[in-house]
Scaffold this motif. Structure first.
Motif, short mmCIF file in Angstrom:
data_model
loop_
_atom_site.label_atom_id
_atom_site.label_comp_id
_atom_site.label_asym_id
_atom_site.label_seq_id
_atom_site.Cartn_x
_atom_site.Cartn_y
_atom_site.Cartn_z
N ALA A 3 0.84 -1.20 0.00
CA ALA A 3 0.00 0.00 0.00
C ALA A 3 0.86 1.25 0.00
O ALA A 3 1.99 1.25 0.49
N ARG A 4 0.30 2.29 -0.54
CA ARG A 4 1.01 3.57 -0.57
C ARG A 4 1.05 4.19 0.82
O ARG A 4 0.15 4.03 1.62
N LEU A 5 2.10 4.94 1.04
CA LEU A 5 2.27 5.66 2.30
C LEU A 5 1.39 6.90 2.29
O LEU A 5 1.32 7.62 1.30
N TYR A 6 0.72 7.12 3.39
CA TYR A 6 -0.08 8.33 3.57
C TYR A 6 0.64 9.23 4.58
O TYR A 6 0.92 8.80 5.70
N ASP A 7 0.97 10.44 4.16
CA ASP A 7 1.48 11.48 5.05
C ASP A 7 0.31 12.40 5.34
O ASP A 7 -0.13 13.14 4.46
N LEU A 8 -0.20 12.34 6.55
CA LEU A 8 -1.40 13.09 6.91
C LEU A 8 -1.07 14.01 8.07
O LEU A 8 -0.37 13.62 9.00
N SER A 9 -1.59 15.22 8.03
CA SER A 9 -1.34 16.14 9.14
C SER A 9 -2.60 16.94 9.43
O SER A 9 -3.43 17.17 8.55
N SER A 10 -2.72 17.31 10.68
CA SER A 10 -3.83 18.14 11.15
C SER A 10 -3.27 19.11 12.18
O SER A 10 -2.28 18.82 12.84
N SER A 11 -3.93 20.23 12.30
CA SER A 11 -3.55 21.20 13.32
C SER A 11 -4.82 21.69 14.00
O SER A 11 -5.73 22.17 13.33
N TRP A 12 -4.87 21.50 15.30
CA TRP A 12 -6.03 21.90 16.09
C TRP A 12 -5.60 23.00 17.05
O TRP A 12 -4.46 23.00 17.54
N THR A 13 -6.50 23.92 17.36
CA THR A 13 -6.20 25.01 18.29
C THR A 13 -7.28 25.08 19.36
O THR A 13 -8.47 24.97 19.06
N PHE A 14 -6.84 25.27 20.60
CA PHE A 14 -7.75 25.30 21.75
C PHE A 14 -7.43 26.50 22.64
O PHE A 14 -6.27 26.89 22.77
N SER A 15 -8.45 27.03 23.26
CA SER A 15 -8.24 28.15 24.19
C SER A 15 -7.75 27.65 25.55
O SER A 15 -7.31 28.45 26.37
N ASN A 16 -7.79 26.36 25.78
CA ASN A 16 -7.32 25.78 27.04
C ASN A 16 -5.80 25.77 27.10
O ASN A 16 -5.13 25.86 26.07
N SER A 17 -5.29 25.63 28.31
CA SER A 17 -3.84 25.58 28.49
C SER A 17 -3.27 24.30 27.88
O SER A 17 -3.98 23.30 27.69
N GLN A 18 -1.99 24.34 27.61
CA GLN A 18 -1.29 23.19 27.06
C GLN A 18 -1.43 21.99 28.01
O GLN A 18 -1.67 20.87 27.57
N GLN A 19 -1.32 22.23 29.30
CA GLN A 19 -1.42 21.15 30.29
C GLN A 19 -2.83 20.55 30.29
O GLN A 19 -2.98 19.32 30.38
N GLU A 20 -3.85 21.38 30.18
CA GLU A 20 -5.24 20.87 30.15
C GLU A 20 -5.47 19.97 28.94
O GLU A 20 -6.09 18.92 29.05
N VAL A 21 -4.96 20.39 27.80
CA VAL A 21 -5.11 19.58 26.58
C VAL A 21 -4.32 18.28 26.74
O VAL A 21 -4.81 17.19 26.45
N TRP A 22 -3.09 18.39 27.22
CA TRP A 22 -2.25 17.21 27.42
C TRP A 22 -2.92 16.20 28.34
O TRP A 22 -2.90 15.00 28.07
N ASP A 23 -3.49 16.67 29.43
CA ASP A 23 -4.11 15.77 30.39
C ASP A 23 -5.20 14.91 29.76
O ASP A 23 -5.42 13.77 30.18
N VAL A 24 -5.86 15.43 28.75
CA VAL A 24 -6.93 14.66 28.09
C VAL A 24 -6.35 13.75 27.01
O VAL A 24 -6.68 12.56 26.96
N ILE A 25 -5.49 14.26 26.15
CA ILE A 25 -5.02 13.43 25.03
C ILE A 25 -4.00 12.39 25.47
O ILE A 25 -3.87 11.35 24.83
N ALA A 26 -3.28 12.63 26.56
CA ALA A 26 -2.26 11.69 27.02
C ALA A 26 -2.72 10.93 28.27
O ALA A 26 -1.90 10.39 29.00
N ASP A 27 -4.01 10.86 28.47
CA ASP A 27 -4.58 10.11 29.59
C ASP A 27 -4.18 8.64 29.45
O ASP A 27 -4.50 8.01 28.44
N PRO A 28 -3.46 8.08 30.43
CA PRO A 28 -3.02 6.69 30.31
C PRO A 28 -4.18 5.69 30.25
O PRO A 28 -4.00 4.55 29.86
N ASN A 29 -5.38 6.12 30.62
CA ASN A 29 -6.55 5.25 30.54
C ASN A 29 -7.27 5.37 29.20
O ASN A 29 -8.31 4.75 29.00
N MET A 30 -6.71 6.18 28.28
CA MET A 30 -7.22 6.33 26.92
C MET A 30 -8.73 6.55 26.88
O MET A 30 -9.48 5.76 26.32
N ALA A 31 -9.15 7.64 27.44
CA ALA A 31 -10.58 7.97 27.48
C ALA A 31 -11.05 8.67 26.21
O ALA A 31 -12.05 9.37 26.21
N TRP A 32 -10.33 8.48 25.10
CA TRP A 32 -10.72 9.13 23.85
C TRP A 32 -12.17 8.88 23.47
O TRP A 32 -12.82 9.77 22.95
#
Length: 167
Positions: A3-32
């Protein structure tokens, strides 16, 4: 056929602090699935013995397999295993399942004081049908990825707003 390689990128912006965003996306319990529409846990988290006491150590010891329902009607099962964690700035991961390769998420604070999240993927589909259709369906697959990422961004933005309002 590879299969062909897909190079995909996205950029999201939030008014929350970097730590607040990190706490959700890097939650070790993967609450996505709590915030990403169309995302479900495909199976329980796999965790090797944890070598240290921090959330980063737990994250590095975790493999999450998630299902994502694409707007075109198919579901992808993708595993994520972090290989580098630099809290609260960056996570690099290996991807497996229906998409094999790697990815990276970088959080930074932009000039407006908002948190910017840049997401990069370098993956190949592994399923026979996607590999076969990739040469002609590439634009459709890329569109479906972009739509799925917009759902994730909206879901995360709404989740962060609810968290902020409950404080």
């Amino acid at each position: 056929m590879t299969a062909r390689l897909y190079d995909l990128s996205s950029s999201w912006t939030f008014s929350n602090s970097q730590q607040e965003v990190w706490d959700v996306i890097a939650d070790p319990n993967m609450a996505w699935p709590d915030w990403w529409p169309g995302c479900t846990l495909a199976k329980p988290l796999e965790r090797t013995p944890v070598t240290g006491p921090t959330d980063s150590d737990v994250l590095l010891a975790t493999t999450a397999t998630l299902n994502f329902k694409a707007s075109l009607g198919y579901t992808l099962s993708v595993s994520y295993h972090p290989t580098v964690v630099d809290s609260p700035r960056e996570v690099v991961f290996d991807a497996g399942g229906d998409l094999a390769g790697n990815g990276r998420v970088i959080l930074s604070t932009n000039n407006d004081g908002q948190t910017q999240m840049d997401i990069e993927w370098r993956v190949r589909p592994t399923s026979r049908w996607m590999t076969f259709l990739s040469p002609i369906a590439r634009p459709a697959f890329t569109y479906a990825h972009a739509a799925l990422m917009r759902q994730g961004e909206t879901g995360l933005r709404n989740y962060l707003a609810r968290q902020s309002n409950s404080k």
